[in-house]
Design an enzyme around this catalytic site. Structure first.
Site, mmCIF file in Angstrom:
data_model
loop_
_atom_site.group_PDB
_atom_site.id
_atom_site.type_symbol
_atom_site.label_atom_id
_atom_site.label_comp_id
_atom_site.label_asym_id
_atom_site.label_seq_id
_atom_site.Cartn_x
_atom_site.Cartn_y
_atom_site.Cartn_z
ATOM 1 N N GLU A 169 0.820 -1.229 0.000
ATOM 2 C CA GLU A 169 0.000 0.000 0.000
ATOM 3 C C GLU A 169 0.850 1.274 0.000
ATOM 4 O O GLU A 169 0.694 2.132 0.865
ATOM 5 C CB GLU A 169 -0.979 -0.030 1.184
ATOM 6 C CG GLU A 169 -1.884 -1.248 1.132
ATOM 7 C CD GLU A 169 -2.808 -1.387 2.345
ATOM 8 O OE1 GLU A 169 -2.863 -0.471 3.174
ATOM 9 O OE2 GLU A 169 -3.470 -2.442 2.445
ATOM 10 N N ASN A 210 2.116 -4.786 -3.399
ATOM 11 C CA ASN A 210 0.759 -5.244 -3.105
ATOM 12 C C ASN A 210 -0.103 -4.051 -2.696
ATOM 13 O O ASN A 210 0.341 -3.207 -1.915
ATOM 14 C CB ASN A 210 0.854 -6.251 -1.931
ATOM 15 C CG ASN A 210 -0.433 -6.975 -1.647
ATOM 16 O OD1 ASN A 210 -1.026 -7.584 -2.541
ATOM 17 N ND2 ASN A 210 -0.882 -6.946 -0.389
ATOM 18 N N HIS A 246 -10.093 -6.201 -2.209
ATOM 19 C CA HIS A 246 -11.122 -6.015 -1.176
ATOM 20 C C HIS A 246 -12.269 -5.260 -1.858
ATOM 21 O O HIS A 246 -12.282 -4.033 -1.889
ATOM 22 C CB HIS A 246 -10.570 -5.214 0.003
ATOM 23 C CG HIS A 246 -9.542 -5.960 0.784
ATOM 24 N ND1 HIS A 246 -9.847 -7.109 1.489
ATOM 25 C CD2 HIS A 246 -8.219 -5.743 0.968
ATOM 26 C CE1 HIS A 246 -8.751 -7.561 2.085
ATOM 27 N NE2 HIS A 246 -7.751 -6.761 1.775
ATOM 28 N N GLU A 275 -5.907 -10.816 -1.539
ATOM 29 C CA GLU A 275 -6.704 -10.647 -0.306
ATOM 30 C C GLU A 275 -8.194 -10.575 -0.634
ATOM 31 O O GLU A 275 -8.938 -9.760 -0.068
ATOM 32 C CB GLU A 275 -6.269 -9.378 0.441
ATOM 33 C CG GLU A 275 -4.776 -9.316 0.732
ATOM 34 C CD GLU A 275 -4.356 -8.110 1.573
ATOM 35 O OE1 GLU A 275 -5.218 -7.436 2.168
ATOM 36 O OE2 GLU A 275 -3.136 -7.842 1.628
ATOM 37 N N ASP A 277 -11.973 -10.434 -0.918
ATOM 38 C CA ASP A 277 -13.271 -10.559 -0.248
ATOM 39 C C ASP A 277 -14.217 -9.553 -0.897
ATOM 40 O O ASP A 277 -13.778 -8.594 -1.532
ATOM 41 C CB ASP A 277 -13.198 -10.423 1.283
ATOM 42 C CG ASP A 277 -12.426 -9.225 1.798
ATOM 43 O OD1 ASP A 277 -12.360 -8.198 1.080
ATOM 44 O OD2 ASP A 277 -11.887 -9.298 2.916
HETATM 45 O O1 G3I Z 1 -2.960 -7.585 18.734
HETATM 46 C C1 G3I Z 1 -3.913 -6.694 19.327
HETATM 47 C C2 G3I Z 1 -4.374 -7.219 20.655
HETATM 48 O O2 G3I Z 1 -3.284 -7.231 21.544
HETATM 49 C C3 G3I Z 1 -5.500 -6.320 21.183
HETATM 50 O O3 G3I Z 1 -6.005 -6.859 22.349
HETATM 51 C C4 G3I Z 1 -6.609 -6.231 20.148
HETATM 52 C C5 G3I Z 1 -7.729 -5.288 20.587
HETATM 53 O O4 G3I Z 1 -8.419 -4.763 19.482
HETATM 54 O O5 G3I Z 1 -6.090 -5.751 18.937
HETATM 55 C C6 G3I Z 1 -5.095 -6.584 18.397
HETATM 56 O O6 G3I Z 1 -4.641 -6.040 17.214
HETATM 57 C C7 G3I Z 1 -5.523 -6.119 16.099
HETATM 58 C C8 G3I Z 1 -4.793 -6.906 15.013
HETATM 59 O O7 G3I Z 1 -5.576 -6.920 13.840
HETATM 60 C C9 G3I Z 1 -4.502 -8.341 15.411
HETATM 61 O O8 G3I Z 1 -5.688 -9.026 15.648
HETATM 62 C C10 G3I Z 1 -5.845 -4.738 15.622
HETATM 63 O O9 G3I Z 1 -6.653 -4.073 16.615
HETATM 64 C C11 G3I Z 1 -6.593 -4.799 14.311
HETATM 65 O O10 G3I Z 1 -6.728 -3.478 13.790
HETATM 66 C C12 G3I Z 1 -5.791 -5.618 13.315
HETATM 67 O O11 G3I Z 1 -6.543 -5.700 12.116
HETATM 68 C C13 G3I Z 1 -5.830 -6.182 10.995
HETATM 69 C C14 G3I Z 1 -5.681 -5.072 9.963
HETATM 70 O O12 G3I Z 1 -5.036 -5.613 8.809
HETATM 71 C C15 G3I Z 1 -4.861 -3.896 10.473
HETATM 72 O O13 G3I Z 1 -4.869 -2.878 9.539
HETATM 73 C C16 G3I Z 1 -6.628 -7.324 10.414
HETATM 74 O O14 G3I Z 1 -6.677 -8.406 11.340
HETATM 75 C C17 G3I Z 1 -5.984 -7.788 9.109
HETATM 76 O O15 G3I Z 1 -6.817 -8.742 8.488
HETATM 77 C C18 G3I Z 1 -5.813 -6.591 8.186
HETATM 78 O O16 G3I Z 1 -5.218 -7.015 7.010
HETATM 79 C C19 G3I Z 1 -4.976 -6.008 6.004
HETATM 80 C C20 G3I Z 1 -3.760 -6.441 5.214
HETATM 81 O O17 G3I Z 1 -2.676 -6.648 6.064
HETATM 82 C C21 G3I Z 1 -3.399 -5.411 4.143
HETATM 83 N N1 G3I Z 1 -4.536 -5.143 3.291
HETATM 84 C C22 G3I Z 1 -5.759 -4.773 4.001
HETATM 85 C C23 G3I Z 1 -6.141 -5.833 5.015
HETATM 86 C C24 G3I Z 1 -7.454 -5.498 5.687
HETATM 87 O O18 G3I Z 1 -7.355 -4.339 6.441
#
Ligand code: G3I
Length: 359
Positions: A169, A210, A246, A275, A277
């Protein structure tokens, strides 16, 4: 990239059944009479492999504890991508201190199930550790931090991942460079540097850029087209372009997706749908689910139509585990399996597109 040796899928019986697979028919390997899967249908990955492609799904570490989910992932798919486990905040939580626990867990799971792994991601503006984002760095310091991060992570996963999203990105919607921490301090040259450092750390892994909103033609994908063309001309190692895909029903299907994939392939790079969906505004109804199914089929057909489109990865395969409701409240239902791991119309559309004999 390693050769997959998963049995019983790659047995002589399975090969003999390839004609049936192409038609999406049930596979019944004779040697497997005692197996509960004796009459199992060809999986999405079986069907994709008939076209020389993979079909995968991302997984986040906590989801591995959901046994039915992890089991289905391991049987239906041939590839996985860690949803979070290889990002910078996970792999280098303190400067110079590396933690590969989460990524290794997924690599080990994938190895046990016979899935190949895409590495995601070496640099991104999100999910950077606070020591990095709150620090004040000279260009030399930040270059050294980035080089060290890329080198250590790529070397750790050498031979264990077949591709890396090196830079994720890095463009804005209008085709200008995103002003992330690296761009602001190092200028756009950080992209070529990152690719070269990744290549030095693993000469065989496929190196990708990507992004999202690049599946169709437009300013953002034009910018990547220009960048990749220039990187190739400058002999910078770049092997692939990842289109996240997405998609959302309310924004329309990407414009000229097949042609767009083709023009990147014509630059001499692989393309992957990384990715996928397709979300919608909730609650979903039958009409929307039918439209979603049609789009899943269209994305698959667009990829199959271009020889260098090497595979498709769903960003999770079931509505049970999806990033969407937390990010877009009121939206979701984006995957081909529902919360109870039942097939939705999109699943049948994927099968139909993958069993088309012309690609
Ligand atoms: O690890 C912490 C945890 O300690 C805490 O308790 C919890 C509370 O909310 O948050 C946890 O972190 C989260 C993390 O995922 C791990 O689960 C974050 O809040 C959450 O924002 C994060 O979301 C991820 C997101 O990227 C971040 O931007 C999604 O799971 C993940 O699927 C998503 O993936 C991205 C790709 O990498 C790039 N392209 C877009 C895609 C969707 O956003």
């Amino acid at each position: 990239m390693r050769t997959r040796t998963r049995s019983p899928r790659v047995t002589a019986a399975a090969l003999a059944a390839s004609a049936a697979l192409l038609l999406g028919l049930t596979v019944a390997p004779a040697a497997d009479a005692a197996s509960p899967h004796r009459d199992r249908a060809a999986t999405l990955d079986d069907l994709a492999r008939q076209h020389g492609r993979y079909f995968g799904s991302a997984v986040d570490n906590p989801e591995l504890a959901d046994t039915p989910y992890a089991d289905l992932l391991g049987t239906e798919f041939g590839q996985t991508t860690p949803g979070n486990g290889m990002k910078w905040d996970a792999t280098e939580p303190r400067r110079g201190v590396f933690d590969f626990t989460a990524g290794d867990e997924i690599v080990n799971y994938a190895k046990a199930k016979g899935l190949k792994v895409r590495g995601h991601t070496l640099l991104w503006h999100n999910q950077l550790p606070s020591w990095l984002t709150s620090g004040t760095w000279t260009a030399d310091e930040l270059r050294s931090i980035l080089k060290n991060h890329i080198t250590k992570v790529v070397k750790h996963y050498r031979g264990k991942v077949f591709a890396w999203d090196v830079a994720n990105e890095i463009m804005n919607e209008d085709g200008t460079y995103r002003e992330n921490i690296f761009y602001k301090t190092l200028g756009p040259g950080y992209i070529a540097d990152a690719l070269r450092w990744a290549r030095a750390a693993d000469p065989r892994v496929k190196l990708y850029l990507n992004d999202y909103n690049v599946e169709g033609t437009g300013a953002k994908s034009d910018a990547y087209y220009t960048l990749i063309k220039r990187l190739k001309a400058d002999r910078v190692p770049i092997d692939g372009f990842g289109m996240q895909a997405h998609l959302a029903l309310q924004y329309g299907f990407p414009y000229q997706m097949r042609q767009n994939i083709q023009r990147f392939a014509d630059l001499g790079v692989d393309v992957a749908i990384t990715e996928l969906d397709i979300r919608m505004i909730l609650p979903s109804d039958a009409t929307e689910l039918a439209q979603q199914a049609d789009w899943y089929g269209q994305v698959t057909s667009a990829c199959l139509a271009v020889r260098r489109c090497v595979g498709i990865t769903l960003w999770g395969y079931s509505d049970r585990h999806s990033w969407i409701p937390a990010t877009f409240p009121g939206e979701g239902a984006a995957l081909p399996w529902d919360e109870n791991l039942r097939h939705k119309p999109a699943y049948d559309a994927l099968r139909k597109a993958l069993t088309a004999t012309t690609s």
